[in-house]
Design an enzyme around this catalytic site. Structure first.
Site, PDB file in Angstrom:
ATOM      1  N   TYR A   1      36.403  31.216  47.005  1.00 34.96           N
ATOM      2  CA  TYR A   1      35.488  31.950  46.146  1.00 34.96           C
ATOM      3  C   TYR A   1      34.048  31.608  46.504  1.00 34.96           C
ATOM      4  CZ  TYR A   1      39.388  33.231  43.128  1.00 34.96           C
ATOM      5  OH  TYR A   1      40.556  33.755  42.638  1.00 34.96           O
TER       6      TYR A   1
ATOM      7  N   HIS B   1      34.814  35.749  33.138  1.00 33.64           N
ATOM      8  CA  HIS B   1      35.301  35.055  34.335  1.00 33.64           C
ATOM      9  C   HIS B   1      35.912  33.697  34.002  1.00 33.64           C
ATOM     10  CE1 HIS B   1      32.565  38.068  36.066  1.00 33.64           C
ATOM     11  NE2 HIS B   1      33.390  38.034  37.089  1.00 33.64           N
TER      12      HIS B   1
ATOM     13  N   ARG C   1      28.699  42.852  47.099  1.00 30.03           N
ATOM     14  CA  ARG C   1      29.639  41.814  47.493  1.00 30.03           C
ATOM     15  C   ARG C   1      31.018  42.445  47.593  1.00 30.03           C
ATOM     16  NH1 ARG C   1      32.882  39.542  43.642  1.00 30.03           N
ATOM     17  NH2 ARG C   1      32.886  37.525  44.733  1.00 30.03           N
TER      18      ARG C   1
ATOM     19  N   ASN D   1      35.367  41.795  47.061  1.00 30.70           N
ATOM     20  CA  ASN D   1      36.448  41.015  46.480  1.00 30.70           C
ATOM     21  C   ASN D   1      37.742  41.616  47.008  1.00 30.70           C
ATOM     22  OD1 ASN D   1      37.705  39.053  44.963  1.00 30.70           O
ATOM     23  ND2 ASN D   1      37.493  40.128  43.017  1.00 30.70           N
TER      24      ASN D   1
ATOM     25  N   GLU E   1      37.597  45.496  47.029  1.00 29.66           N
ATOM     26  CA  GLU E   1      36.584  46.073  46.145  1.00 29.66           C
ATOM     27  C   GLU E   1      35.208  45.819  46.737  1.00 29.66           C
ATOM     28  OE1 GLU E   1      38.836  45.411  41.833  1.00 29.66           O
ATOM     29  OE2 GLU E   1      37.019  44.283  42.323  1.00 29.66           O
TER      30      GLU E   1
ATOM     31  N   TYR F   1      46.360  33.179  40.608  1.00 31.78           N
ATOM     32  CA  TYR F   1      45.402  33.972  39.826  1.00 31.78           C
ATOM     33  C   TYR F   1      45.339  35.412  40.330  1.00 31.78           C
ATOM     34  CZ  TYR F   1      41.120  35.859  37.952  1.00 31.78           C
ATOM     35  OH  TYR F   1      40.212  36.679  37.335  1.00 31.78           O
ATOM     36  N   LYS F   2      45.384  35.603  41.630  1.00 33.23           N
ATOM     37  CA  LYS F   2      45.349  36.952  42.182  1.00 33.23           C
ATOM     38  C   LYS F   2      46.675  37.692  42.013  1.00 33.23           C
ATOM     39  CE  LYS F   2      41.703  36.408  45.674  1.00 33.23           C
ATOM     40  NZ  LYS F   2      40.887  37.559  45.237  1.00 33.23           N
TER      41      LYS F   2
END
Length: 332
Positions: A25, A184, A214, A216, A259, A310-311
């Protein structure tokens, strides 16, 4: 354009999200509006991207909103920001697509034209009676991006308005009204490593009109755009069917989902606008670019367990890696 040409064009302009063989991250922001070259082509020349999926994705958004209107939320104090966002997006479209989009000021009215959709409409800024839908709903029916508006007050940012139909395992309806830091909260590592705090402070310092971007990413099954928590019963089981199914199906069923997130400070309202555009590329198409297949394998192999969990990819990354090794010409 033939289907093979469309596929080649999609690959050429796919925003491959990994500059390195390892992913962790980070805020990874850069100025918006600049082309990023890849080994397959380039992406990022426009803040709003219109491509061959335009009509299909807008139709899907319309259907999702008809079934679940809660995907569009605007707290009362954010109405001026919604108008500001609509006009900003119209100006951006007219600037980036002058052959098909125009915005003109005529005395007290604005004239908006979207020739792709056959729209020609006059409206008075701030007068809801002059639009066929609320401002965010109106403009989001003409762009492929999801939109979230952050209000800045009390030394913090708050997700108080937006239209999100293509969420990746989260719920805008649940998050609306929460602070940026609260939204978050579940993300592993970002608090201990101060990433979210740095991102929050960066956004707070954005000047009027400034825009950054950015990327993701996650993995996705069967190329579904809407994988929100509201629809989990419909897509959650896909992870099991992919993991338990034939390996040769993985290349066409498992997708890399990127994204591209644009971060724009609206000049009049002061709100921060997030544009979230989702791109999907099957593992078979990723592997058609050998450098991408190699890098994706290395990223998945190295990804820590807590980040994979988490993903939501703990169960499907191993089949993806095996497919890349078996069919994607990846060497270990």
């Amino acid at each position: 354009m033939t289907s093979s040409d469309a596929r080649a064009d999609h690959i050429a302009h796919f925003p491959f999200p990994f500059p390195h063989d390892q992913y962790r991250y980070s805020t990874n922001v850069e100025p918006a509006g600049n082309c990023t070259e890849t080994v397959a082509g380039y992406w990022g020349e426009n803040r709003i991207a219109i491509d061959a999926h335009y009509h299909r994705e807008l139709a899907e958004r319309e259907q999702i909103l008809a079934e679940d209107p809660s995907r569009h939320q605007c707290l009362p104090h954010m109405v001026p920001a919604a108008w500001d966002a609509m006009l900003t997006l119209m100006r951006t479209l007219a600037d980036e697509y002058p052959d098909t989009m125009t915005l003109e000021k005529r005395r007290d009215e604005w004239l908006w034209k979207n020739d792709i959709l056959g729209i020609e409409h006059s409206f008075v800024f701030g007068d809801l009676d002059t639009l066929p839908a609320p401002p965010l709903a109106y403009i989001c029916s003409q762009i492929q991006e999801d939109v979230v508006l952050l209000d800045q007050r009390e030394g913090a940012l708050w997700g108080d308005a937006g239209l999100v139909t293509f969420a990746a395992d989260w719920s805008f309806g649940f998050d609306v009204g929460m602070s940026f830091l609260e939204i978050h909260g579940p993300v592993p590592r970002v608090h201990s490593e101060k990433i979210i705090t740095r991102a929050h402070n960066f956004l707070m310092r954005l000047g009027p009109g400034q825009s950054y971007r950015r990327t993701n990413w996650t993995l996705n099954i069967d190329g579904k755009l809407d994988t929100s928590t509201e629809t989990y019963p419909g897509w959650g089981k896909d992870r099991r069917t992919l993991a338990d199914g034939p390996l040769d199906d993985v290349g066409d069923r498992l997708f890399l989902r990127t994204e591209v997130q644009h971060l724009i400070r609206l000049a009049h309202s002061g709100a921060v606008m997030f544009l979230i555009r989702t791109y999907l590329l099957s593992f078979r198409d990723v592997a058609s670019v050998p450098e991408w297949g190699e890098r994706l394998y290395k990223v998945l192999e190295d990804l820590p367990v807590d980040m994979a969990e988490y993903k939501g990819i703990s169960r499907i990354r191993e089949p993806g890696m095996r497919w890349l090794l078996t069919y994607g010409s990846v060497e270990t």
